[in-house]
Scaffold this active site. Structure first.
Site, PDB file in Angstrom:
ATOM      1  N   ASP A  16       0.865  -1.183   0.000  1.00 19.24           N
ATOM      2  CA  ASP A  16       0.000   0.000   0.000  1.00 19.24           C
ATOM      3  C   ASP A  16       0.898   1.229   0.000  1.00 19.24           C
ATOM      4  OD1 ASP A  16      -1.861  -1.987   0.481  1.00 19.24           O
ATOM      5  OD2 ASP A  16      -2.742  -1.043   2.236  1.00 19.24           O
ATOM      6  N   ASP A 135     -15.794  -3.490  -0.089  1.00 16.51           N
ATOM      7  CA  ASP A 135     -15.268  -3.088   1.218  1.00 16.51           C
ATOM      8  C   ASP A 135     -16.457  -2.840   2.123  1.00 16.51           C
ATOM      9  OD1 ASP A 135     -12.844  -3.120  -0.088  1.00 16.51           O
ATOM     10  OD2 ASP A 135     -12.824  -0.974  -0.445  1.00 16.51           O
TER      11      ASP A 135
HETATM   12  O1  LIG Z   1      -7.642  -1.423  -1.723  1.00 21.92           O
HETATM   13  C1  LIG Z   1      -8.025  -0.232  -1.716  1.00 21.92           C
HETATM   14  O2  LIG Z   1      -8.399   0.345  -2.751  1.00 21.92           O
HETATM   15  C2  LIG Z   1      -8.007   0.547  -0.416  1.00 21.92           C
HETATM   16  C3  LIG Z   1      -8.649   1.773  -0.351  1.00 21.92           C
HETATM   17  C4  LIG Z   1      -8.625   2.497   0.831  1.00 21.92           C
HETATM   18  C5  LIG Z   1      -7.978   2.007   1.954  1.00 21.92           C
HETATM   19  C6  LIG Z   1      -7.331   0.771   1.897  1.00 21.92           C
HETATM   20  C7  LIG Z   1      -7.348   0.043   0.713  1.00 21.92           C
HETATM   21  N1  LIG Z   1      -6.724  -1.185   0.625  1.00 21.92           N
HETATM   22  C8  LIG Z   1      -6.011  -1.779   1.714  1.00 21.92           C
HETATM   23  C9  LIG Z   1      -5.651  -3.151   1.420  1.00 21.92           C
HETATM   24  O3  LIG Z   1      -5.900  -3.714   0.394  1.00 21.92           O
HETATM   25  C10 LIG Z   1      -4.866  -3.856   2.514  1.00 21.92           C
HETATM   26  O4  LIG Z   1      -3.558  -3.835   2.071  1.00 21.92           O
HETATM   27  C11 LIG Z   1      -5.298  -5.272   2.687  1.00 21.92           C
HETATM   28  O5  LIG Z   1      -6.649  -5.292   3.039  1.00 21.92           O
HETATM   29  C12 LIG Z   1      -4.426  -6.015   3.744  1.00 21.92           C
HETATM   30  O6  LIG Z   1      -4.918  -5.831   5.055  1.00 21.92           O
HETATM   31  P1  LIG Z   1      -4.113  -6.379   6.347  1.00 21.92           P
HETATM   32  O7  LIG Z   1      -3.615  -7.762   6.036  1.00 21.92           O
HETATM   33  O8  LIG Z   1      -5.135  -6.398   7.465  1.00 21.92           O
HETATM   34  O9  LIG Z   1      -3.011  -5.417   6.618  1.00 21.92           O
END
Ligand SMILES: O=C(O)c1ccccc1NCC(=O)[C@H](O)[C@H](O)COP(=O)(O)O
Length: 246
Positions: A16, A135
């Site tokens: 990210d 989401d």
């Molecule tokens: O994916 C998106 O477009 C997004 C938009 C706004 C906030 C977050 C977004 N994505 C975050 C992710 O895809 C995380 O990296 C993923 O859910 C992993 O989560 P974790 O394993 O709990 O750190």
């Protein structure tokens, strides 16, 4: 459209990006980030450790406050593995630029909620190069960087299924970045409502969490995105790949 379930859970390490840096957020909240350095270095490290995919997110674009598109295009171009690219893809210009990076697929999110006609046309035009990010908080969808409510999960899912959407990336926003475990019931409920493959996202904290998600492969869960657990060294990617390999 009916899909044959994957035989083994795919893992997608998350990179990210905020302001040119790889970060982790807590519950997707702007300002909650911890920095993990250069995104290309992070992505190449996951590739070297055996990653089959990278989930690459432009968080500034998702929050509508900027763009890391040139950097993300460079990252995609330097990887040999497929990339799922997401964050702020809301019109033809941003979608076409994202697809032109050579990524394997992109995730649409907010646009599906706010511009359903445009999203339908994009899904029809690009087929399985488009996934939709669902989401949710409870069963209510969250759009625009998870800051606005966007309708009922199952109503939108039925609409997208009818429009031919190839795949869903399902995130429980309240779990994301919290290391509190995935929302397995949400994944079961989504799999019961669609025959399209589902990628699980948010909350993975342990190898047991990954094993629990892997149990859902026969129901239609195809992959799991893993972010914070890898960056916090809860386990290595090699251990994770081993855990889901049987
Ligand atoms: O994916 C998106 O477009 C997004 C938009 C706004 C906030 C977050 C977004 N994505 C975050 C992710 O895809 C995380 O990296 C993923 O859910 C992993 O989560 P974790 O394993 O709990 O750190």
């Amino acid at each position: 459209m009916s899909e044959t379930p994957a035989s083994r859970l795919e893992l997608l390490p998350a990179v990210d990006v905020v302001n040119g840096q790889a970060v982790r957020l807590v519950q997707g909240e702007a300002g909650s980030e911890t920095s993990y350095g250069d995104p290309l270095t992070a992505a190449l490290a996951w590739q070297s450790a055996g990653a089959e995919w990278i989930h690459l997110v432009d968080l500034d674009a998702a929050f509508g406050r900027g763009s890391n598109s040139a950097l993300l295009a460079e990252v995609v171009g330097k990887l040999d593995i497929p990339v799922e690219l997401t964050g702020g893809l809301r019109d033809d210009a941003t979608l076409e630029a994202a697809l032109a990076t050579g990524c394997r697929r992109v995730n649409l999110g907010t646009a599906v909620l706010e511009h359903p006609e445009w999203a339908r046309e994009a899904i029809g035009r690009h087929g399985d190069r488009i996934a939709v990010g669902l989401d949710v908080r409870g069963t209510t969808l969250a759009g625009r960087g998870w800051t606005r409510e966007g309708g009922d999960l199952f109503e939108v899912l039925a609409r997208l299924d009818a429009e031919g959407c190839a795949r869903y990336v399902v995130t429980d926003v309240n779990k994301d970045g919290t290391l509190t475990g995935p929302n397995l019931q949400l994944l079961r409920d989504v799999c019961a409502a669609t025959d399209r493959p589902v990628v699980a996202s948010g909350g993975v904290s342990s190898l047991d969490d990954l094993r629990a998600i892997a149990e859902l492969v026969p129901m239609g869960v195809e992959g799991a995105i893993v972010g914070k657990a890898l960056y916090a060294n809860a386990f290595t990617l090699e251990e994770a790949l081993e855990a889901v390999s049987r």
